[in-house]
Design a protein around this motif. Structure first.
Motif, PDB file in Angstrom:
ATOM      1  N   ALA A  44      -6.742  -6.950  -7.511  1.00 46.06           N
ATOM      2  CA  ALA A  44      -5.301  -7.069  -7.533  1.00 46.06           C
ATOM      3  C   ALA A  44      -4.667  -6.364  -8.625  1.00 46.06           C
ATOM      4  CB  ALA A  44      -5.075  -8.407  -7.478  1.00 46.06           C
ATOM      5  N   GLU A  45      -5.297  -6.599  -9.738  1.00 45.78           N
ATOM      6  CA  GLU A  45      -4.701  -5.890 -11.029  1.00 45.78           C
ATOM      7  C   GLU A  45      -4.732  -4.415 -11.073  1.00 45.78           C
ATOM      8  OE1 GLU A  45      -4.475  -6.312 -15.803  1.00 45.78           O
ATOM      9  OE2 GLU A  45      -5.739  -7.634 -14.634  1.00 45.78           O
ATOM     10  N   SER A  46      -5.921  -3.879 -10.618  1.00 41.36           N
ATOM     11  CA  SER A  46      -6.188  -2.484 -10.322  1.00 41.36           C
ATOM     12  C   SER A  46      -5.103  -1.931  -9.386  1.00 41.36           C
ATOM     13  CB  SER A  46      -7.354  -2.422  -9.680  1.00 41.36           C
ATOM     14  OG  SER A  46      -7.820  -0.911  -9.899  1.00 41.36           O
ATOM     15  N   ILE A  47      -4.909  -2.373  -8.363  1.00 42.84           N
ATOM     16  CA  ILE A  47      -3.735  -1.952  -7.312  1.00 42.84           C
ATOM     17  C   ILE A  47      -2.378  -2.118  -7.954  1.00 42.84           C
ATOM     18  CG2 ILE A  47      -2.676  -2.200  -5.007  1.00 42.84           C
ATOM     19  CD1 ILE A  47      -5.545  -3.146  -4.296  1.00 42.84           C
ATOM     20  N   HIS A  48      -2.216  -3.255  -8.622  1.00 43.09           N
ATOM     21  CA  HIS A  48      -0.840  -3.348  -9.178  1.00 43.09           C
ATOM     22  C   HIS A  48      -0.557  -2.300 -10.330  1.00 43.09           C
ATOM     23  CE1 HIS A  48       1.865  -5.735 -12.194  1.00 43.09           C
ATOM     24  NE2 HIS A  48       2.726  -5.295 -11.173  1.00 43.09           N
ATOM     25  N   THR A  49      -1.807  -1.992 -10.986  1.00 44.70           N
ATOM     26  CA  THR A  49      -1.448  -0.913 -12.129  1.00 44.70           C
ATOM     27  C   THR A  49      -1.239   0.497 -11.433  1.00 44.70           C
ATOM     28  OG1 THR A  49      -3.208  -2.164 -13.602  1.00 44.70           O
ATOM     29  CG2 THR A  49      -2.695   0.289 -13.883  1.00 44.70           C
ATOM     30  N   LEU A  50      -1.713   0.593 -10.627  1.00 40.30           N
ATOM     31  CA  LEU A  50      -1.367   2.182  -9.753  1.00 40.30           C
ATOM     32  C   LEU A  50       0.091   2.045  -9.131  1.00 40.30           C
ATOM     33  CD1 LEU A  50      -2.151   4.464  -8.366  1.00 40.30           C
ATOM     34  CD2 LEU A  50      -3.391   3.332  -6.431  1.00 40.30           C
ATOM     35  N   VAL A  51       0.417   0.797  -8.724  1.00 35.82           N
ATOM     36  CA  VAL A  51       1.863   0.849  -8.310  1.00 35.82           C
ATOM     37  C   VAL A  51       2.882   0.899  -9.369  1.00 35.82           C
ATOM     38  CG1 VAL A  51       3.644  -0.722  -7.364  1.00 35.82           C
ATOM     39  CG2 VAL A  51       1.467  -0.624  -6.286  1.00 35.82           C
ATOM     40  N   LEU A  52       2.269   0.348 -10.568  1.00 35.45           N
ATOM     41  CA  LEU A  52       3.464   0.372 -11.892  1.00 35.45           C
ATOM     42  C   LEU A  52       3.178   2.067 -12.394  1.00 35.45           C
ATOM     43  CD1 LEU A  52       2.109  -2.530 -13.908  1.00 35.45           C
ATOM     44  CD2 LEU A  52       4.520  -2.293 -12.879  1.00 35.45           C
ATOM     45  N   VAL A  53       2.081   2.716 -12.245  1.00 33.02           N
ATOM     46  CA  VAL A  53       2.229   4.085 -12.552  1.00 33.02           C
ATOM     47  C   VAL A  53       3.034   4.952 -11.760  1.00 33.02           C
ATOM     48  CG1 VAL A  53       0.790   6.166 -12.752  1.00 33.02           C
ATOM     49  CG2 VAL A  53      -0.078   3.890 -13.647  1.00 33.02           C
ATOM     50  N   VAL A 163      -6.479 -14.430  -0.455  1.00 29.49           N
ATOM     51  CA  VAL A 163      -6.213 -14.398  -2.039  1.00 29.49           C
ATOM     52  C   VAL A 163      -5.752 -12.997  -2.448  1.00 29.49           C
ATOM     53  CG1 VAL A 163      -7.212 -14.725  -4.392  1.00 29.49           C
ATOM     54  CG2 VAL A 163      -7.994 -16.308  -2.392  1.00 29.49           C
ATOM     55  N   LEU A 164      -6.359 -12.120  -2.143  1.00 32.39           N
ATOM     56  CA  LEU A 164      -6.056 -10.650  -2.647  1.00 32.39           C
ATOM     57  C   LEU A 164      -4.581 -10.371  -2.114  1.00 32.39           C
ATOM     58  CD1 LEU A 164      -6.225  -8.047  -3.986  1.00 32.39           C
ATOM     59  CD2 LEU A 164      -7.641  -7.256  -1.895  1.00 32.39           C
ATOM     60  N   MET A 165      -4.260 -10.324  -0.931  1.00 32.18           N
ATOM     61  CA  MET A 165      -2.904 -10.311  -0.433  1.00 32.18           C
ATOM     62  C   MET A 165      -1.919 -11.296  -1.124  1.00 32.18           C
ATOM     63  SD  MET A 165      -3.367  -7.540   1.221  1.00 32.18           S
ATOM     64  CE  MET A 165      -1.580  -7.281   1.975  1.00 32.18           C
ATOM     65  N   GLY A 166      -2.110 -12.382  -1.125  1.00 34.68           N
ATOM     66  CA  GLY A 166      -1.199 -13.091  -1.791  1.00 34.68           C
ATOM     67  C   GLY A 166      -0.817 -12.846  -3.330  1.00 34.68           C
ATOM     68  N   ALA A 167      -1.992 -12.481  -4.201  1.00 33.80           N
ATOM     69  CA  ALA A 167      -1.654 -11.862  -5.492  1.00 33.80           C
ATOM     70  C   ALA A 167      -1.039 -10.731  -5.413  1.00 33.80           C
ATOM     71  CB  ALA A 167      -3.448 -11.781  -6.072  1.00 33.80           C
ATOM     72  N   LEU A 168      -1.135  -9.794  -4.487  1.00 33.58           N
ATOM     73  CA  LEU A 168      -0.421  -8.417  -4.609  1.00 33.58           C
ATOM     74  C   LEU A 168       0.783  -9.000  -4.448  1.00 33.58           C
ATOM     75  CD1 LEU A 168      -3.058  -6.364  -2.842  1.00 33.58           C
ATOM     76  CD2 LEU A 168      -2.077  -6.159  -5.112  1.00 33.58           C
ATOM     77  N   ARG A 169       1.296  -9.922  -3.282  1.00 36.87           N
ATOM     78  CA  ARG A 169       2.764 -10.139  -2.941  1.00 36.87           C
ATOM     79  C   ARG A 169       3.364 -10.962  -4.417  1.00 36.87           C
ATOM     80  NH1 ARG A 169       0.590 -11.950   1.718  1.00 36.87           N
ATOM     81  NH2 ARG A 169       0.459 -13.886   1.046  1.00 36.87           N
ATOM     82  N   ASP A 170       2.592 -11.738  -5.089  1.00 38.14           N
ATOM     83  CA  ASP A 170       3.179 -12.291  -6.214  1.00 38.14           C
ATOM     84  C   ASP A 170       3.429 -11.241  -7.475  1.00 38.14           C
ATOM     85  OD1 ASP A 170       3.071 -14.704  -5.042  1.00 38.14           O
ATOM     86  OD2 ASP A 170       1.187 -15.349  -5.786  1.00 38.14           O
ATOM     87  N   LEU A 171       2.502 -10.192  -7.363  1.00 40.20           N
ATOM     88  CA  LEU A 171       2.676  -9.152  -8.486  1.00 40.20           C
ATOM     89  C   LEU A 171       3.736  -7.977  -8.036  1.00 40.20           C
ATOM     90  CD1 LEU A 171      -1.189  -8.528  -9.249  1.00 40.20           C
ATOM     91  CD2 LEU A 171       0.594  -9.365 -10.811  1.00 40.20           C
ATOM     92  N   GLY A 172       4.480  -8.375  -6.987  1.00 37.77           N
ATOM     93  CA  GLY A 172       5.649  -7.238  -6.616  1.00 37.77           C
ATOM     94  C   GLY A 172       5.161  -6.268  -5.810  1.00 37.77           C
TER      95      GLY A 172
END
Length: 350
Positions: A44-53, A163-172
């Motif tokens: 989740a954090e890896s994908i979130h970092t990509l979105v942030l970039v 769990v992964l999809m829920g975390a990604l939703r929570d991370l925006g």
């Protein structure tokens, strides 16, 4: 080393292949990885970092999206199809090509490796690739007819998906990530969740890609480490930014040449510190015996946009002459207003 290890690097990479649109022989690549964490929180954090970039470039969910898949789902599918371990790499390669090859050509190629199973695998793979929601994946899994042992493993994997999809939703990231089993990534070392980023408004090459690669570090001679990460190349990214009208424009920092006499050195050096602290590039002659004429000649050859002249006449009234080295014109500026004046200069093309 304390785990998880989070790292990134940016460097030049090379391909031994014919250049194509979006793929050059030499390119610069950003790599971002998390090592030593087995849980889906790292995915989740890896994908979130990509979105942030992507968002840091001004891109939005209207410009790009991330297609999320899972190598383990395809492992369950190959269990159901009866594909032996030594043939699974060919099946994954065929799935990776489904969007680029028609059925006849792909089934023909795959049949060389799995025989009569090729047609069944293609058709079933198409059905799985068309599922884009978690409930659909769960229903698909229940239809496979797996052994009780493998069914238990599949249920646990579906829980990790939740769990992964829920975390990604929570991370925006909910507006950016779509479930898409058709993504498998062509490289053989991926072991779990995989993902690729694409433009949303036109068909293009992947902008970035990555996933879970738990066995790779050990295979390359390092310790056994769980790992997840992604890479982004400069060529496709720049093409995307140009298409979206969001190419970043580097701020042009003033490059100044300081001209002074020996008695004016102390005052001039005080301004050198202030101007550099304000983001200006400042140079001056190291030759202590250079007169004003020689310094100005050196300034004209330095590539600087302006010369700042600290002469006795100027300093007597608390001023500095700012000389445009391109036009040769100059203007007197109060020292206390110098940083603001330099900051307001139009240096485009300088």
């Amino acid at each position: 080393m304390r785990k998880p290890v989070k790292w990134y690097n940016i460097g030049d990479h090379f391909r031994f292949e014919r250049p194509q649109k979006g793929r050059t022989r030499c390119f610069t690549q950003l790599n971002v990885d998390i090592l030593g964490e087995p849980g889906v929180a790292a995915d989740a954090e890896s994908i979130h970092t990509l979105v942030l970039v992507f968002r840091s470039f001004g891109l939005t969910c209207e410009d790009f999206y991330i297609r999320l898949s899972d190598r383990e789902l395809w492992s369950f599918a190959m269990d159901a199809w009866g594909v032996s371990a030594d043939k699974r790499g060919y099946v994954l390669s065929a799935i990776d090509k489904m969007e680029r090859m028609d059925r006849e050509a792909l089934v023909s190629w795959l049949s060389e490796h799995v025989g009569e199973l090729a047609g069944l695998i293609y058709d079933d793979a198409r059905k799985l690739a068309a599922i884009h929601d978690l409930d659909g994946l769960i229903a698909w899994g229940r239809s496979l007819g797996l052994s009780a042992e493998r069914r238990e493993v599949l249920d646990a994997r579906m829980a990790e998906w939740s769990v992964l999809m829920g975390a990604l939703r929570d991370l925006g990231c909910g507006d950016y990530v779509v479930i898409d089993p058709g993504i498998v990534r062509g490289l053989a070392y991926y072991t779990g969740f995989v993902f690729e980023a694409f433009e949303k408004r036109r068909k293009s090459r992947a902008l970035a890609g990555g996933g879970r690669y738990d066995n790779l570090v050990g295979k390359l001679g390092g310790p056994d480490l769980h790992a997840v990460g992604w890479a982004m190349g400069d060529v496709t990214m720049l093409d995307c930014l140009e298409f979206c009208g969001k190419t970043p424009h580097e701020a042009v920092r003033p490059k100044l040449f300081m001209v002074f006499g020996e008695s004016e050195r102390g005052v001039c050096f005080g301004d050198v510190d202030a101007l550099r602290s304000a983001g200006c590039r400042v140079v001056y002659s190291y030759r202590s015996n250079a007169g004003y004429g020689k310094q100005l000649k050196e300034a004209s050859q330095s590539g600087c946009s302006h010369a700042l002249i600290y002469g006795p006449d100027e300093l007597a009234v608390g001023e500095v002459t700012v000389k445009d080295l391109a036009s040769g014109t100059g203007i007197r500026v109060k020292r206390e207003e110098l940083a603001a004046y330099i900051g307001a200069l139009d240096l485009k093309g300088s």
